[in-house]
Write a protein that holds these residues in place. Structure first.
Motif, PDB file in Angstrom:
ATOM      1  N   LEU A  54       0.834  -1.208   0.000  1.00 44.07           N
ATOM      2  CA  LEU A  54       0.000   0.000   0.000  1.00 44.07           C
ATOM      3  C   LEU A  54       0.866   1.256   0.000  1.00 44.07           C
ATOM      4  O   LEU A  54       0.540   2.248  -0.656  1.00 44.07           O
ATOM      5  N   TYR A  55       1.974   1.199   0.692  1.00 43.72           N
ATOM      6  CA  TYR A  55       2.912   2.321   0.710  1.00 43.72           C
ATOM      7  C   TYR A  55       3.519   2.513  -0.680  1.00 43.72           C
ATOM      8  O   TYR A  55       3.603   3.626  -1.189  1.00 43.72           O
ATOM      9  N   ARG A  56       3.928   1.411  -1.298  1.00 47.91           N
ATOM     10  CA  ARG A  56       4.553   1.475  -2.621  1.00 47.91           C
ATOM     11  C   ARG A  56       3.586   1.997  -3.677  1.00 47.91           C
ATOM     12  O   ARG A  56       3.955   2.766  -4.550  1.00 47.91           O
ATOM     13  N   ILE A  57       2.329   1.599  -3.580  1.00 42.86           N
ATOM     14  CA  ILE A  57       1.325   2.047  -4.541  1.00 42.86           C
ATOM     15  C   ILE A  57       0.892   3.478  -4.232  1.00 42.86           C
ATOM     16  O   ILE A  57       0.359   4.162  -5.080  1.00 42.86           O
ATOM     17  N   ASP A  58       1.151   3.938  -3.014  1.00 45.55           N
ATOM     18  CA  ASP A  58       0.833   5.295  -2.579  1.00 45.55           C
ATOM     19  C   ASP A  58      -0.652   5.464  -2.284  1.00 45.55           C
ATOM     20  O   ASP A  58      -1.297   6.395  -2.755  1.00 45.55           O
ATOM     21  N   ILE A  59      -1.174   4.532  -1.501  1.00 45.59           N
ATOM     22  CA  ILE A  59      -2.560   4.621  -1.052  1.00 45.59           C
ATOM     23  C   ILE A  59      -2.610   5.554   0.156  1.00 45.59           C
ATOM     24  O   ILE A  59      -1.806   5.422   1.085  1.00 45.59           O
ATOM     25  N   ASN A  60      -3.544   6.482   0.150  1.00 49.61           N
ATOM     26  CA  ASN A  60      -3.689   7.442   1.235  1.00 49.61           C
ATOM     27  C   ASN A  60      -4.152   6.711   2.499  1.00 49.61           C
ATOM     28  O   ASN A  60      -5.256   6.184   2.557  1.00 49.61           O
ATOM     29  N   GLU A  61      -3.293   6.698   3.502  1.00 48.28           N
ATOM     30  CA  GLU A  61      -3.566   5.941   4.729  1.00 48.28           C
ATOM     31  C   GLU A  61      -4.791   6.464   5.476  1.00 48.28           C
ATOM     32  O   GLU A  61      -5.628   5.684   5.940  1.00 48.28           O
ATOM     33  N   ALA A  62      -4.914   7.785   5.573  1.00 47.36           N
ATOM     34  CA  ALA A  62      -6.059   8.359   6.292  1.00 47.36           C
ATOM     35  C   ALA A  62      -7.369   8.014   5.584  1.00 47.36           C
ATOM     36  O   ALA A  62      -8.358   7.659   6.241  1.00 47.36           O
ATOM     37  N   ARG A  63      -7.362   8.070   4.271  1.00 43.84           N
ATOM     38  CA  ARG A  63      -8.578   7.734   3.521  1.00 43.84           C
ATOM     39  C   ARG A  63      -8.918   6.260   3.692  1.00 43.84           C
ATOM     40  O   ARG A  63     -10.085   5.890   3.869  1.00 43.84           O
ATOM     41  N   LEU A  64      -7.906   5.406   3.637  1.00 43.60           N
ATOM     42  CA  LEU A  64      -8.131   3.978   3.808  1.00 43.60           C
ATOM     43  C   LEU A  64      -8.717   3.690   5.187  1.00 43.60           C
ATOM     44  O   LEU A  64      -9.715   2.973   5.307  1.00 43.60           O
ATOM     45  N   ILE A  79     -12.606  -3.091  -0.448  1.00 48.06           N
ATOM     46  CA  ILE A  79     -12.387  -1.659  -0.225  1.00 48.06           C
ATOM     47  C   ILE A  79     -10.980  -1.279  -0.677  1.00 48.06           C
ATOM     48  O   ILE A  79     -10.783  -0.300  -1.398  1.00 48.06           O
ATOM     49  N   ILE A  80     -10.017  -2.068  -0.263  1.00 50.34           N
ATOM     50  CA  ILE A  80      -8.625  -1.786  -0.621  1.00 50.34           C
ATOM     51  C   ILE A  80      -8.423  -1.954  -2.128  1.00 50.34           C
ATOM     52  O   ILE A  80      -7.719  -1.162  -2.758  1.00 50.34           O
ATOM     53  N   ALA A  81      -9.044  -2.962  -2.718  1.00 52.65           N
ATOM     54  CA  ALA A  81      -8.933  -3.185  -4.165  1.00 52.65           C
ATOM     55  C   ALA A  81      -9.434  -1.964  -4.931  1.00 52.65           C
ATOM     56  O   ALA A  81      -8.798  -1.523  -5.899  1.00 52.65           O
ATOM     57  N   ARG A  82     -10.562  -1.417  -4.506  1.00 52.13           N
ATOM     58  CA  ARG A  82     -11.100  -0.222  -5.177  1.00 52.13           C
ATOM     59  C   ARG A  82     -10.125   0.948  -5.073  1.00 52.13           C
ATOM     60  O   ARG A  82      -9.939   1.694  -6.032  1.00 52.13           O
ATOM     61  N   LEU A  83      -9.519   1.106  -3.904  1.00 51.30           N
ATOM     62  CA  LEU A  83      -8.551   2.194  -3.734  1.00 51.30           C
ATOM     63  C   LEU A  83      -7.323   1.987  -4.617  1.00 51.30           C
ATOM     64  O   LEU A  83      -6.804   2.946  -5.191  1.00 51.30           O
ATOM     65  N   ILE A  85      -7.179   0.280  -7.471  1.00 50.10           N
ATOM     66  CA  ILE A  85      -7.583   0.513  -8.865  1.00 50.10           C
ATOM     67  C   ILE A  85      -7.688   2.014  -9.125  1.00 50.10           C
ATOM     68  O   ILE A  85      -7.198   2.515 -10.144  1.00 50.10           O
ATOM     69  N   GLU A  86      -8.305   2.723  -8.205  1.00 50.14           N
ATOM     70  CA  GLU A  86      -8.443   4.177  -8.346  1.00 50.14           C
ATOM     71  C   GLU A  86      -7.074   4.857  -8.422  1.00 50.14           C
ATOM     72  O   GLU A  86      -6.839   5.723  -9.262  1.00 50.14           O
ATOM     73  N   ARG A  87      -6.161   4.455  -7.547  1.00 48.63           N
ATOM     74  CA  ARG A  87      -4.829   5.080  -7.510  1.00 48.63           C
ATOM     75  C   ARG A  87      -4.037   4.757  -8.770  1.00 48.63           C
ATOM     76  O   ARG A  87      -3.373   5.632  -9.334  1.00 48.63           O
ATOM     77  N   GLN A  88      -4.092   3.518  -9.224  1.00 50.55           N
ATOM     78  CA  GLN A  88      -3.383   3.155 -10.448  1.00 50.55           C
ATOM     79  C   GLN A  88      -3.950   3.927 -11.636  1.00 50.55           C
ATOM     80  O   GLN A  88      -3.215   4.342 -12.521  1.00 50.55           O
ATOM     81  N   TRP A  89      -5.266   4.117 -11.657  1.00 52.25           N
ATOM     82  CA  TRP A  89      -5.902   4.866 -12.729  1.00 52.25           C
ATOM     83  C   TRP A  89      -5.435   6.327 -12.699  1.00 52.25           C
ATOM     84  O   TRP A  89      -5.170   6.922 -13.744  1.00 52.25           O
ATOM     85  N   GLN A  90      -5.299   6.914 -11.507  1.00 54.16           N
ATOM     86  CA  GLN A  90      -4.787   8.280 -11.389  1.00 54.16           C
ATOM     87  C   GLN A  90      -3.377   8.376 -11.963  1.00 54.16           C
ATOM     88  O   GLN A  90      -3.038   9.353 -12.640  1.00 54.16           O
ATOM     89  N   LYS A  91      -2.549   7.384 -11.712  1.00 53.55           N
ATOM     90  CA  LYS A  91      -1.184   7.373 -12.231  1.00 53.55           C
ATOM     91  C   LYS A  91      -1.181   7.308 -13.754  1.00 53.55           C
ATOM     92  O   LYS A  91      -0.376   7.978 -14.405  1.00 53.55           O
ATOM     93  N   ILE A  92      -2.060   6.499 -14.320  1.00 55.97           N
ATOM     94  CA  ILE A  92      -2.159   6.389 -15.779  1.00 55.97           C
ATOM     95  C   ILE A  92      -2.543   7.748 -16.375  1.00 55.97           C
ATOM     96  O   ILE A  92      -1.939   8.205 -17.345  1.00 55.97           O
ATOM     97  N   LEU A  93      -3.541   8.390 -15.788  1.00 53.89           N
ATOM     98  CA  LEU A  93      -3.972   9.693 -16.294  1.00 53.89           C
ATOM     99  C   LEU A  93      -2.860  10.732 -16.178  1.00 53.89           C
ATOM    100  O   LEU A  93      -2.664  11.543 -17.085  1.00 53.89           O
ATOM    101  N   SER A  94      -2.113  10.697 -15.091  1.00 52.37           N
ATOM    102  CA  SER A  94      -0.990  11.624 -14.915  1.00 52.37           C
ATOM    103  C   SER A  94       0.071  11.406 -15.987  1.00 52.37           C
ATOM    104  O   SER A  94       0.605  12.367 -16.552  1.00 52.37           O
TER     105      SER A  94
END
Length: 110
Positions: A54-64, A79-83, A85-94
Motif C-alpha cells: 500500500l505504501y509502494r502504490i501510494d494509497i492514502n492511509e487516512a482515507r483507507l 475496499i482496498i482493491a477499489r482504492l 484501482i483508483e490510484r493506479q488509474w490516477q497514475k495512468i492519467l498523470s
C-alpha cells in the motif's frame, strides 16, 4: 475507465506492479474480485507485506482508515482493491497528461 483499452492499460500496470498474470480482457468486476482475494490473503497471512504494498502504490492511509471504519461490515479486501484501482488509474492519467504536455507545445525542451 469505460473503454477496454483503458482497462487493459490498468491491468498491464497492475500485472507489472504485482506480477499477477491477469488476462487483459477481464471485466472490471472480475479484476476487483481477484485483487480483493489477494488482498484478503495478505491481510490474513502477511500483513506487513500488505502495508509495504500500500505504501509502494501510494494509497492514502487516512482515507483507507476512514473507509474501513465507515464500511466495517464490507469486505476489507474489496475496499482496498477499489482504492488500488483508483490510484493506479490516477497514475495512468498523470502519465498521459505529462506525455501530452511533453509532446505538444512550442516550448523549449530540456
Amino acid at each position: 475507465m469505460d473503454k477496454p483499452a483503458d482497462r487493459e492499460e490498468l491491468i498491464k500496470d497492475l500485472n507489472r506492479a504485482w506480477e499477477l498474470g491477469l488476462a487483459e480482457d477481464i471485466t472490471a468486476e472480475r479484476l476487483e474480485a481477484m485483487l480483493a482475494e489477494k488482498l484478503n490473503s495478505l491481510i490474513q497471512s502477511d500483513f506487513p507485506a500488505l502495508v509495504r504494498l500500500l505504501y509502494r502504490i501510494d494509497i492514502n492511509e487516512a482515507r483507507l482508515r476512514n473507509l474501513l471504519k465507515e464500511n466495517a461490515l464490507e469486505d476489507a479486501g474489496k475496499i482496498i482493491a477499489r482504492l488500488i484501482i483508483e490510484r493506479q488509474w490516477q497514475k495512468i492519467l498523470s502519465r498521459r497528461q505529462f506525455k501530452r504536455a511533453e509532446d505538444g507545445g512550442d516550448e523549449e525542451k530540456w
